[in-house]
Write a protein that holds these residues in place. Structure first.
Motif, short mmCIF file in Angstrom:
data_model
loop_
_atom_site.label_atom_id
_atom_site.label_comp_id
_atom_site.label_asym_id
_atom_site.label_seq_id
_atom_site.Cartn_x
_atom_site.Cartn_y
_atom_site.Cartn_z
N LEU A 1 0.80 -1.23 0.00
CA LEU A 1 0.00 0.00 0.00
C LEU A 1 0.83 1.28 0.00
CD1 LEU A 1 -3.03 -0.85 2.29
CD2 LEU A 1 -3.04 -0.46 -0.15
N LEU A 2 2.14 1.16 0.15
CA LEU A 2 2.97 2.37 0.15
C LEU A 2 2.83 3.11 -1.17
CD1 LEU A 2 6.19 1.05 1.92
CD2 LEU A 2 4.56 2.69 2.83
N ALA A 3 2.74 2.34 -2.26
CA ALA A 3 2.61 2.96 -3.58
C ALA A 3 1.28 3.72 -3.67
CB ALA A 3 2.71 1.90 -4.67
N ALA A 4 0.23 3.13 -3.11
CA ALA A 4 -1.08 3.81 -3.11
C ALA A 4 -1.00 5.12 -2.35
CB ALA A 4 -2.14 2.90 -2.49
N GLY A 5 -0.10 5.19 -1.38
CA GLY A 5 0.09 6.42 -0.61
C GLY A 5 0.98 7.42 -1.33
N GLY A 6 1.62 6.97 -2.41
CA GLY A 6 2.45 7.88 -3.19
C GLY A 6 3.95 7.66 -3.03
N SER A 7 4.35 6.52 -2.42
CA SER A 7 5.78 6.27 -2.26
C SER A 7 6.21 5.04 -3.04
CB SER A 7 6.13 6.06 -0.80
OG SER A 7 7.44 5.54 -0.68
N ASN A 8 7.25 5.18 -3.84
CA ASN A 8 7.80 4.02 -4.55
C ASN A 8 9.10 3.55 -3.92
OD1 ASN A 8 5.86 3.60 -6.63
ND2 ASN A 8 6.49 5.57 -7.47
N ILE A 9 9.18 3.70 -2.63
CA ILE A 9 10.44 3.42 -1.93
C ILE A 9 10.91 1.97 -2.13
CG2 ILE A 9 9.44 2.80 0.32
CD1 ILE A 9 11.71 4.52 1.58
N LEU A 10 9.96 1.05 -2.29
CA LEU A 10 10.37 -0.36 -2.46
C LEU A 10 10.79 -0.68 -3.89
CD1 LEU A 10 7.71 -1.97 -0.09
CD2 LEU A 10 10.16 -1.81 0.31
N SER A 11 10.66 0.32 -4.78
CA SER A 11 11.15 0.17 -6.15
C SER A 11 12.32 1.09 -6.41
CB SER A 11 10.04 0.52 -7.16
OG SER A 11 8.87 -0.15 -6.85
N ASP A 12 12.85 1.68 -5.34
CA ASP A 12 13.94 2.65 -5.47
C ASP A 12 15.24 1.92 -5.77
OD1 ASP A 12 15.96 4.49 -5.10
OD2 ASP A 12 15.10 5.37 -3.30
N GLU A 13 15.74 2.13 -7.01
CA GLU A 13 16.91 1.37 -7.47
C GLU A 13 18.21 1.71 -6.75
OE1 GLU A 13 17.27 -1.20 -9.35
OE2 GLU A 13 15.32 -1.41 -10.34
N SER A 14 18.16 2.69 -5.86
CA SER A 14 19.37 2.95 -5.06
C SER A 14 19.56 1.83 -4.03
CB SER A 14 19.29 4.31 -4.35
OG SER A 14 18.30 4.27 -3.34
N ARG A 15 18.53 0.99 -3.87
CA ARG A 15 18.62 -0.21 -3.03
C ARG A 15 18.25 -1.41 -3.90
NH1 ARG A 15 15.28 3.19 -0.18
NH2 ARG A 15 16.29 4.39 1.47
N PRO A 16 19.17 -1.82 -4.78
CA PRO A 16 18.83 -2.85 -5.77
C PRO A 16 18.41 -4.19 -5.16
CG PRO A 16 21.20 -2.36 -5.78
CD PRO A 16 20.56 -1.33 -4.93
N ASN A 17 18.97 -4.54 -4.01
CA ASN A 17 18.61 -5.83 -3.41
C ASN A 17 17.22 -5.80 -2.79
OD1 ASN A 17 21.06 -7.58 -3.77
ND2 ASN A 17 21.98 -5.77 -2.85
N VAL A 18 16.85 -4.66 -2.22
CA VAL A 18 15.49 -4.51 -1.70
C VAL A 18 14.50 -4.61 -2.88
CG1 VAL A 18 13.84 -2.91 -0.64
CG2 VAL A 18 16.14 -3.14 0.31
N VAL A 19 14.84 -3.95 -3.99
CA VAL A 19 13.98 -3.98 -5.18
C VAL A 19 13.82 -5.42 -5.67
CG1 VAL A 19 13.80 -3.27 -7.61
CG2 VAL A 19 14.54 -1.63 -5.88
N ARG A 20 14.94 -6.12 -5.75
CA ARG A 20 14.93 -7.52 -6.21
C ARG A 20 14.04 -8.38 -5.31
NH1 ARG A 20 16.74 -11.35 -3.16
NH2 ARG A 20 18.55 -10.12 -2.56
N TRP A 21 14.22 -8.21 -4.00
CA TRP A 21 13.46 -9.01 -3.04
C TRP A 21 11.97 -8.68 -3.12
CZ3 TRP A 21 11.35 -6.26 1.36
CH2 TRP A 21 10.70 -7.08 2.30
N TRP A 22 11.64 -7.38 -3.19
CA TRP A 22 10.24 -6.96 -3.20
C TRP A 22 9.52 -7.46 -4.45
CZ3 TRP A 22 6.83 -5.95 0.18
CH2 TRP A 22 5.62 -5.31 -0.17
N LYS A 23 10.22 -7.40 -5.58
CA LYS A 23 9.66 -7.90 -6.85
C LYS A 23 9.38 -9.38 -6.73
CE LYS A 23 10.98 -5.60 -11.10
NZ LYS A 23 12.15 -5.12 -11.79
N ASP A 24 10.33 -10.08 -6.14
CA ASP A 24 10.21 -11.54 -5.99
C ASP A 24 8.98 -11.88 -5.15
OD1 ASP A 24 10.47 -14.18 -4.80
OD2 ASP A 24 12.58 -14.19 -5.32
N ILE A 25 8.86 -11.30 -3.96
CA ILE A 25 7.79 -11.74 -3.07
C ILE A 25 6.42 -11.23 -3.51
CG2 ILE A 25 9.42 -11.98 -1.13
CD1 ILE A 25 8.08 -9.60 0.24
N THR A 26 6.38 -10.13 -4.26
CA THR A 26 5.07 -9.66 -4.73
C THR A 26 4.65 -10.35 -6.02
OG1 THR A 26 6.18 -7.77 -5.75
CG2 THR A 26 5.12 -7.40 -3.62
#
Lengths: 214, 217
Positions: free
Chosen positions: B175-200
């Motif tokens: 729901l963070l994206a619905a609130g206006g934050s793309n923090i879990l897709s922020d490529e400055s943290r590539p491993n977080v992005v990779r993990w979040w994509k995987d689990i979603t």
């Protein structure tokens, strides 16, 4: 190799672990982290605990952090010695998990919030806000009304036996009077339950200062 | 008797349990609690869930609440069905508990408050405050820096296998994206992005993320 607890003799989360180490009669060495010098934020510390928080446990090279996780690990590893702290039957375990979730979601935020406002802030030279403190206490009071109901039917939070979840409440609960609230004494069943916890030798041994026992 | 999940089609904590039930392919029936009419605050409801929150389960008369406890109970009950979501070996389990505690202390408080500010407040007719939202996101960002380090060394938060500790992040993270934050897709943290994509991308989440619309009982 003896267990090493990296923490502070006066920190609530270090005390949470120390109580359980005493309950399970597990010798440990306390390695004091210099909080005044922000040692917990150093690169070397963050290698072990990436969030830069205390405590963490070193069990012969195996590192665990998060005080409640450390406690669970100790209770699992030393299941056959000291006080039994985790139920083994399916339904007992489920109620235990329910109570643990309640502690973190309902008790901790308000208790820690109140203590943060009236004890930690002044410690760091900031002025506490009475409105914020009162708001935390009001919320905590509502939650403790439900604890009162639960504890009127059973001796401890997960049933009639002591478990980890009861012990988890002690560090912040114990500091509330210092913060200016007698709330843990304000409801009969909650008061009796909490007094019994605080009177346990495991808390008495470390309440003012944690010493190495190895 | 089939497991009953008392909750709501699209409530965060109901989705947490819904995603788990899908992972384990446990049949269940969703019983909708009427939020709009404060059913969760009624005396009858409070008998079952004294904190007046959703969800709770009724497992043939056995009542349990707190979404994470519900998931843990059902994982214990059905260890050999679907993927194993809590390790059993001592050290692996210790690291699982560490990750589960991290979720509760370092992710949930900030993600939950951010989502509440921008997504839930309007629902209750209150005005969201952007500065408050931004602060919660900034606080979350500081914690995600530690997640980035952890996830650079292992695939998931508790090790190299997917566990409940990963799953617990899904509802508020989503729901963070619905609130206006793309923090879990922020490529400055590539491993977080990779993990979040995987689990979603897991089927169990994809099936429930827009609502537990079909229960599989």
């Amino acid at each position: 190799m003896v267990l090493k607890l990296y923490g502070s003799p006066f920190s609530t989360c270090s005390k949470r672990v120390a109580t359980v180490l005493h309950e399970k009669q597990v010798p440990f060495e306390l390695i004091v982290i210099d909080l005044a010098k922000h040692e917990q934020k150093s690169a070397a510390f963050r290698e072990k605990q990436p969030f830069g928080q205390i405590p963490y446990l070193d069990d012969d090279g195996f590192i665990v952090y998060e005080s409640r996780a450390i406690c669970r690990y100790i209770a699992m590893k030393y299941a056959d010695q000291g006080t039994k702290l985790i139920p083994t039957d399916l339904k007992g375990l489920a109620i235990f998990e329910q109570a643990l979730s309640v502690e973190q979601a309902h008790f901790n935020p308000s208790a820690e919030g109140a203590i943060s406002e009236n004890i930690y802030k002044p410690f760091f030279g900031k002025a506490p806000d009475p409105t914020v403190f009162e708001a935390h206490l009001k919320k905590l009071d509502e939650k403790l009304d439900i604890y009162e109901l639960i504890l009127s039917k059973q001796k401890y939070l997960a049933g009639d036996e002591l478990t980890l979840v009861d012990l988890f409440h002690i560090p912040f609960g114990y500091s509330l009077p210092t913060a200016g609230s007698d709330i843990m004494n304000s409801k009969p069943h909650v008061a009796a339950w909490f007094k019994a916890l605080v009177d346990r030798p495991s808390w008495q041994a470390i309440k003012d200062n944690i010493h190495s026992t190895a | 008797m089939v497991l009953k999940l008392y909750g709501s089609n699209n409530s965060t904590c109901s989705l947490r349990v819904g995603a788990f039930l899908r992972e384990k392919k446990i049949p269940f029936e969703l019983v909708e609690v009427n939020f709009a009419q404060d059913e969760h605050k009624s005396p009858a409801y409070l008998e079952k869930q004294p904190f007046g929150q959703i969800p709770y389960i009724d497992d043939d008369g056995y009542i349990l609440y707190e979404s994470r406890a519900i998931c843990r109970y059902l994982e214990e009950k059905f260890p050999n069905q679907g993927p194993k979501l809590i390790p059993t070996e001592l050290k692996a389990k210790g690291l699982f508990e560490q990750a589960a505690s991290v979720e509760l202390n370092n992710f949930e408080p900030y993600a939950h408050k951010a989502v509440f500010e921008k997504v839930f407040k309007p629902y209750f007719g209150q005005t969201p405050d952007q500065a408050t939202f931004d602060k919660h996101i900034a606080d979350l960002g500081a914690r995600l820096n530690a997640y980035e380090v952890i996830l650079s060394k292992q695939k998931y938060v508790a090790g190299n296998e997917y566990t409940l500790a990963d799953l617990f992040h899904l509802p508020y993270g989503w729901l963070l994206a619905a609130g206006g934050s793309n923090i879990l897709s922020d490529e400055s943290r590539p491993n977080v992005v990779r993990w979040w994509k995987d689990i979603t991308s897991r089927d169990a989440w994809v099936e429930v993320k827009d609502g537990i619309v079909k229960s599989n009982a």
